[in-house]
Write an enzyme that holds these catalytic residues in place. Structure first.
Site, PDB file in Angstrom:
ATOM      1  N   LYS A 183      36.360  52.512-126.006  1.00  0.00           N
ATOM      2  CA  LYS A 183      36.051  51.373-126.886  1.00  0.00           C
ATOM      3  C   LYS A 183      37.254  51.058-127.794  1.00  0.00           C
ATOM      4  CE  LYS A 183      32.325  51.353-124.688  1.00  0.00           C
ATOM      5  NZ  LYS A 183      30.923  51.665-124.841  1.00  0.00           N
TER       6      LYS A 183
HETATM    7  C1  LIG Z   1      29.644  52.055-124.169  1.00  0.00           C
HETATM    8  C2  LIG Z   1      28.420  51.223-124.205  1.00  0.00           C
HETATM    9  C3  LIG Z   1      27.214  51.719-124.702  1.00  0.00           C
HETATM   10  C4  LIG Z   1      26.982  53.156-125.061  1.00  0.00           C
HETATM   11  O1  LIG Z   1      27.872  53.684-125.991  1.00  0.00           O
HETATM   12  P1  LIG Z   1      27.939  55.275-126.179  1.00  0.00           P
HETATM   13  O2  LIG Z   1      28.645  55.439-127.509  1.00  0.00           O
HETATM   14  O3  LIG Z   1      28.738  55.801-125.029  1.00  0.00           O
HETATM   15  O4  LIG Z   1      26.573  55.813-126.210  1.00  0.00           O
HETATM   16  C5  LIG Z   1      26.142  50.847-124.805  1.00  0.00           C
HETATM   17  N1  LIG Z   1      26.235  49.582-124.406  1.00  0.00           N
HETATM   18  C6  LIG Z   1      27.381  49.066-123.897  1.00  0.00           C
HETATM   19  C7  LIG Z   1      27.415  47.627-123.497  1.00  0.00           C
HETATM   20  C8  LIG Z   1      28.496  49.887-123.757  1.00  0.00           C
HETATM   21  O5  LIG Z   1      29.614  49.395-123.211  1.00  0.00           O
END
Ligand SMILES: *Cc1c(COP(=O)(O)O)cnc(C)c1O
Length: 383
Positions: A183
């Site tokens: 992210k």
């Molecule tokens: C990465 C992601 C998540 C989950 O995030 P985590 O921190 O890995 O639990 C949820 N929704 C979307 C669209 C994502 O890209």
């Protein structure tokens, strides 16, 4: 061909980040503590949100939200199928039904119009996704949720630094950010639950740590008050201070990271104009600031003469990594069988699920790296 492999994503970790983590490790307090509190404060400063609760992941945030809203058997939650599987998985595990909604073919955003026809008297929650770093069109979705008395929570995993009509995502309503390593900023693993509802924030804070009425760290006792009591059974979803200190440092570089992501995206767009086998996503038509979490293209299977999976494999042979965000949830084995859903029912989602591919995009990439990706693409598509 590139000498070394270019991954599709890579966190930007500085020596100062590593030193800050080492300092926490040396400090004697490594779990939820002062850095968590400061990280929550800084996310509030940055996004304008009223209440922020740091968590072990965005998935944890969604789990706690479903619990806080008492979502269970007989309930329905509307979510795009074009999302990460964590959301439908949690809805299913709660005993509720994930009701999948389509997205716009060229922005991958869901909309009020698409959501509306899926609402029933059992609908308890709507979870739009801010896809790839651009925002969903929230004004119409917010009024829909308000009119129908349905809870709304924005999946903001891609959207730290995103703005919708000059307002940062996170400031309005309930938004869940992710700090997974791919992210825009990372805490190793982590998430942030942001809301303008103080009662919901208190409930999430309580549920994230065993349902105890207090956090793990209390300034006065320098630790959790041993007298703390279980108010309701809760989970273990707190963030460590090792993660929080990294998040604090990353957050201070968010604007620079996103600026660099934008420059790289602009370069991709320019260079991709010559390649008509690939179709990049479109910008949403309403005012927004893009966080450029992902640079997604769709492979025109007829023009390219190969499908998306072959395209990805051939790029990998040329030392270029790619990602797939996402294989549609309703087309995954479990949901196909569980929902007996016809692929035709979500046409834009199904179309994209076959064709999307995320090209390398991360702040430490050079212009040369983009050019290498373009060269590799041209080589893959040359005949
Ligand atoms: C990465 C992601 C998540 C989950 O995030 P985590 O921190 O890995 O639990 C949820 N929704 C979307 C669209 C994502 O890209």
């Amino acid at each position: 061909m590139r000498e070394n492999f270019l991954p599709f994503s890579k966190p930007s970790i500085s020596e100062a980040d590593i030193n800050a983590i080492a300092d926490v490790l040396r400090s004697g307090w490594i779990t939820t503590g002062p850095h968590n509190a400061e990280f929550e404060r800084q996310v509030c400063n940055k996004t304008g949100c009223a209440h922020a609760v740091a968590l072990a992941s965005a998935t944890a945030g969604m789990h706690l939200l479903l619990k806080a809203l008492n979502i269970g058997p007989g309930d329905e939650v509307i979510t795009p199928s074009m999302t990460w599987v964590s959301t439908p998985n949690l809805i299913t595990l709660a005993g509720a039904k994930a009701v999948f909604v389509d997205v716009d073919r060229d922005t991958l955003m869901t909309s009020r119009k698409l959501i509306e026809s899926h609402i029933t008297e059992r609908t308890k929650l709507i979870v739009p996704v801010h896809f790839a770093g651009a925002p969903a069109d929230m004004d119409p979705i917010r009024s829909l949720a308000r009119e129908r008395g349905i809870a709304l929570a924005e999946d903001a995993a891609h959207a730290i630094g995103t703005e919708y009509k000059d307002v940062p995502i996170g400031k309005t309503g309930t938004c869940i950010f992710s700090f997974h390593p791919i992210k825009n900023i990372t805490t190793g693993e982590g998430g942030m639950f942001c809301t303008d509802d103080p009662a919901l924030a208190d409930r999430i804070r309580q549920l994230k740590f065993h349902g105890l009425g207090v956090d793990a760290y209390d300034r006065t006792t320098h630790g959790r008050a041993p007298q703390a009591q279980v108010i309701e059974p809760g989970y273990k979803y707190n963030m460590t201070d090792i993660s929080a200190v990294l998040g604090l440092r990353q957050l201070s570089r968010l604007d620079a990271f996103n600026q660099r992501r934008m420059e790289l995206a602009i370069r991709y767009r320019e260079r991709l104009e010559e390649i008509d086998e690939l179709l990049p996503l479109a910008d949403p038509p309403y005012p927004h600031k893009h966080a450029w979490h992902l640079f997604i293209v769709r492979v025109d299977i007829d023009k390219a003469g190969i499908n998306r999976d072959a395209f990805m494999a051939l790029l990998k042979e040329r030392n270029v990594g790619t990602g797939l965000h996402f294989r549609a949830a309703h087309l995954q084995k479990y949901y196909q069988e569980a929902a007996k859903m016809q692929q035709e029912s979500l046409p834009a989602t199904a179309w994209n699920s076959e064709r999307i591919c995320s090209l390398p995009l991360f702040p430490d990439m050079t212009d040369r790296d983009v050019d290498d990706v373009i060269e590799a693409i041209k080589d893959v598509l040359k005949d």
